[in-house]
Scaffold this active site. Structure first.
Site, PDB file in Angstrom:
ATOM      1  N   CYS A  26       4.145  -6.402 -13.259  1.00  0.00           N
ATOM      2  CA  CYS A  26       4.073  -5.612 -13.020  1.00  0.00           C
ATOM      3  C   CYS A  26       3.147  -6.317 -14.212  1.00  0.00           C
ATOM      4  CB  CYS A  26       4.878  -3.609 -12.756  1.00  0.00           C
ATOM      5  SG  CYS A  26       5.676  -4.080 -13.993  1.00  0.00           S
ATOM      6  N   HIS A 559       4.499   9.218  10.175  1.00  0.00           N
ATOM      7  CA  HIS A 559       3.936  10.537   9.586  1.00  0.00           C
ATOM      8  C   HIS A 559       4.907  11.747  10.775  1.00  0.00           C
ATOM      9  CE1 HIS A 559       1.212  13.716   8.948  1.00  0.00           C
ATOM     10  NE2 HIS A 559       0.540  13.156   8.200  1.00  0.00           N
TER      11      HIS A 559
END
Length: 640
Positions: A26, A559
Site C-alpha cells: 500500500c 446483497h
C-alpha cells in the site's frame, strides 16, 4: 539494485520465500500473506534498518517501510520471484470500482511531480499578474523567460507523465518519455500550418478531419498533444503491456535494444492513428453538443460546461470548443461559450482553501497554498491533480459549484469579446465597448458563488481528515472457523434458504444481469458466511452488502435483501471489515430476518460474480434449496 539487500533480509525474516503465499503493498507497507506467521522473526524485522515496524491485521503480516515502499516492493518481488500485484489502500482493501481505480491511477501518476507542478503554476500566474498591473511588458525578455519557466512544464507535461505513467504501469519510464517526445515533436505539430491537407475524411459531418500525412498509406489525423494528459497515459498503459510481451519473446542477448525498438515502432504510430482520432472526434462532438445546448438554454449549457470543464480538460476534450470560440470571435465578434467556464477555477480555489484550512496532513497543507494561488490565476492542474482528485469529495463539490456558477453565467448572458486569460485575468475580456454592465457584474457574482459554495461544501462535508493514515495498533483478528473445503472455481452458498434464478427477483438491475451473473437465495436464517477463501474488498457502511475477491480472482457481491440500504445498517451486524482476510464458511454478517421483514423489506439475496466475463462459463446449482457451504456456482478454473 538499491534495496536488494533489504529485500533479501525481509524475505529471510518472514520465513523465506517458501513461507510467502503472496505480497502486495500500500502507501507505506508491504502486506504479506504468510503460510505460517510463527516462522516470521518479528523482533528482528522491527530492528532492521529500513523497517519502521511490523503489524498483524486482517490475515496480513505487514512490514511498514515508509514512502519508498514501492521501490522496496519491486526489490522484494524480484528477489523472491513473486508475482507482482496491484497496490492496495492503506486500510488494506484493494482498490475497487472504476472511479476509485481511476483516481488511484491519476494520483499515482501525478504525485511525483506535484511540487514542481505547483511551483510552475505559481510562476505562470504571477507572471500574468505582473503584466496585468503593468510591471512587465508581455513582449519583453523578462516576461518571456518567466513565461518559459512557468509554462514550460505545462507545454511538455506529456513527457513528465510519460515517465511517471510508465513507472506506474510497470514499464520502463524512459520509454514513456520517448513516446511523449514524439507526440509533442515540433515538426509534426507544425504540419497543419505549413500547407493544404492531402484530403479530408468525413467531409460535411461533425467528424470532418483534414489529413496532412499518412503512415504506410494509413491516414493520420494530427492534433495538439502539448499540455494533454490522457493520450500519453493511455499510450503508456499499452506500451507497458507491449514491453512486457516483448521481454518474454525476445532473446536476452538482443533484448536491451530490440524490446524498446519494437515497442516504440508499434505504440507511437498506434497513438497517432487511433488515440488521436478518437480524442479529436470526441472533442468535435463535445463542441457541437455544447453549441446545441446553448441554443436550447444558456443556463443549462452553463451548468453542463461549467460543471464538467475540469473533466473535459483532463481528457483533452476541451480542444473541441476552442475552434468554435475562435470562429465566434472572428464572426460575429463575441463568444458566449468559453465565458461559461469562468467560475470553475474559483470553485476549485474555494475547495482548496477549505482543505488548506482544515487538513491535518502537513504535506496536503503545504501543497494547498500554491495550488490555491494557481487556481485563482486560472492554472488548475496543481489543485485538481494534487488536492481535489486524490481527496475525491473536494473534486465532486468543485464540479457541483462550477455547474451552479456556469448556470449563473448563462443566466446573466456573460459573453467574451476577446480571447482573454484565465482565472481573474479572464474577467476583462467580458467588458463590452459600452463599459461594465450586468453581464460583467454577473460574472463576478458567479465566480463568488462558485468559490463560496465549494468552500462551504468541502469544509463541512469534504471528509478531509477522515482518511488520514495513522500507524496504530491493529485490532485483533476475528476468530476463524473450522476449515471448509472449497475447490478451485467453486463458489459456496453464503446462506441457507431457497434458490431462485436472478431473472425472477424484483429488482431490474440484478434480474437483468447488469451487475453480474449468479443466483438469488431466499434466506431462512440470518447469517451470511464466506462463500470462498479470499478478501473482503468492500463492506458497505449499512452492512447490507459485501464484496469479496476470492483467491481465484472471482469478484463477488452478496446483497442482502432489496432496498435494505434504506435501513441504514439497522438490524445488521458485521463481523469483518473491509480488507480482512476470510476463509470459506467464516461468519461475515448477521441480520434480524424477522424485523427486516416487519419493516416491509424483501430478503431475497443475490449472490453474483461481477467479473463473470473473465470466465469461459458460469454454471449455477440446479438445487431448489441449499445450506451454507453447498456449491451454488462453478466457474472455469482459469480465467480467459
Amino acid at each position: 539494485m538499491k534495496y536488494e539487500q533489504l529485500a533479501k533480509d525481509i524475505i529471510k525474516n518472514v520465513g523465506g520465500r517458501e513461507n510467502v503465499n503472496s505480497v502486495v503493498h500500500c502507501i507505506t507497507r508491504l502486506r504479506f500473506k504468510l503460510k505460517d506467521e510463527s516462522k516470521a522473526q518479528t523482533e528482528v524485522l522491527k530492528n532492521m534498518d529500513g523497517v519502521v515496524t511490523v503489524m498483524k491485521s486482517g490475515g496480513q503480516y505487514q512490514v511498514v517501510i515508509g514512502n519508498h515502499v514501492s521501490d522496496v516492493y519491486k526489490a522484494v518481488v524480484a528477489e523472491g520471484g513473486f508475482e507482482a500485484a496491484k497496490p492496495v489502500d492503506e486500510d488494506g482493501g484493494e482498490k475497487t470500482g472504476l472511479f476509485n481505480r481511476f483516481i488511484d491511477m491519476i494520483s499515482g501518476i501525478f504525485t511525483p511531480i506535484l511540487g514542481v507542478l505547483a511551483a510552475s503554476g505559481m510562476i505562470k500566474g504571477f507572471n500574468a499578474l505582473f503584466v496585468a498591473i503593468g510591471w512587465l511588458d508581455d513582449t519583453g525578455g523578462t516576461y518571456q523567460i518567466l513565461n518559459a519557466i512557468g509554462d514550460g512544464l505545462f507545454y511538455f507535461l506529456p513527457i513528465l507523465l510519460g515517465y511517471t505513467a510508465m513507472k506506474k504501469f510497470g514499464g520502463t519510464p524512459f520509454l514513456g518519455m520517448v513516446i511523449a517526445m514524439a507526440l509533442v515533436y515540433p515538426a509534426l505539430e507544425g504540419i497543419p500550418a505549413s500547407g493544404d491537407p492531402l484530403y479530408t475524411l468525413f467531409a460535411g459531418t461533425m467528424f470532418e478531419s483534414p489529413v496532412y500525412i499518412e503512415f504506410f498509406g494509413i491516414p493520420v489525423i494530427l492534433m495538439t498533444y502539448s499540455m494533454s494528459v490522457i493520450p500519453i497515459i493511455v499510450s503508456a498503459f499499452f506500451a507497458a503491456k507491449l514491453e512486457k510481451f516483448f521481454v518474454k519473446v525476445i532473446p536476452s542477448v538482443v533484448r536491451m535494444f530490440l524490446v524498446p525498438m519494437f515497442t516504440l515502432l508499434i505504440i507511437i504510430p498506434l497513438t497517432f492513428i487511433i488515440i488521436g482520432p478518437i480524442a479529436t472526434w470526441a472533442s468535435q462532438l463535445l463542441g457541437t453538443a455544447t453549441v446545441g445546448v446553448y441554443d436550447l438554454s444558456p443556463i443549462i449549457a452553463g451548468a453542463f460546461l461549467g460543471g464538467l470543464w475540469l473533466v473535459f480538460v483532463m481528457f483533452g476534450l476541451h480542444w473541441g470548443l476552442v475552434p468554435i470560440a475562435m470562429n465566434n470571435f472572428a464572426n460575429p465578434g463575441y463568444d458566449p461559450i468559453l465565458a461559461l467556464i469562468f467560475a470553475h477555477s474559483f470553485a476549485l480555489a474555494g475547495a482548496i482553501l477549505a482543505v488548506w484550512i482544515k487538513t491535518r496532513n502537513q504535506k496536503t497543507k503545504t501543497l494547498s497554498a500554491p495550488a490555491f494561488i494557481s487556481a485563482i490565476f486560472g492554472v488548475t492542474e496543481p489543485g485538481m491533480y494534487g488536492i481535489a482528485l486524490p481527496l475525491k469529495k473536494p473534486f465532486i463539490f468543485t464540479v457541483i459549484s462550477s455547474a451552479i456558477g456556469g448556470a449563473l453565467l448563462g443566466f446573466f448572458g456573460t459573453t467574451g469579446y476577446v480571447m482573454g486569460g484565465l482565472g481573474v485575468f479572464q474577467l476583462p475580456s467580458f467588458i463590452p465597448d459600452a463599459g461594465i454592465d450586468m453581464t460583467v457584474i454577473g460574472a463576478i457574482i458567479a465566480a463568488g458563488v462558485g468559490m463560496v459554495l465549494a468552500f462551504v461544501l468541502t469544509f463541512l462535508f469534504g471528509g478531509i481528515n477522515k482518511n488520514e493514515s495513522t500507524e496504530t495498533v491493529a485490532p485483533a483478528e476475528p476468530e476463524k472457523p473450522e476449515a471448509v473445503a472449497v475447490k478451485n472455481g467453486e463458489i459456496l452458498s453464503p446462506l441457507t434458504g431457497e434458490v431462485k434464478v436472478l431473472a425472477d427477483i424484483k429488482d431490474e438491475t440484478f434480474a437483468s444481469g447488469m451487475l453480474g451473473q449468479g443466483v438469488a437465495i431466499e434466506p431462512t436464517e440470518g447469517k451470511v458466511v464466506a462463500p470462498a477463501n479470499g478478501t473482503v474488498s468492500a463492506l458497505f457502511p449499512t452492512k447490507h452488502a459485501i464484496g469479496i475477491t476470492t483467491d481465484d480472482g472471482a469478484e463477488l457481491l452478496i446483497h442482502v435483501g432489496m432496498d435494505t440500504v434504506n435501513l441504514e445498517g439497522k438490524y445488521f451486524t458485521a463481523h469483518v471489515a473491509q480488507g480482512d482476510r476470510i476463509e470459506a464458511g467464516q461468519l461475515l454478517v448477521e441480520f434480524d430476518a424477522d424485523k427486516i421483514k416487519e419493516a416491509g423489506y424483501i430478503l431475497t439475496t443475490p449472490v453474483i460474480v461481477t467479473n463473470y466475463n473473465d470466465y469461459g462459463s458460469l454454471l449455477t446449482t440446479e438445487a431448489e434449496d441449499v445450506k451454507v457451504n453447498d456449491v451454488i456456482i462453478t466457474l472455469d478454473s482459469e480465467k480467459k
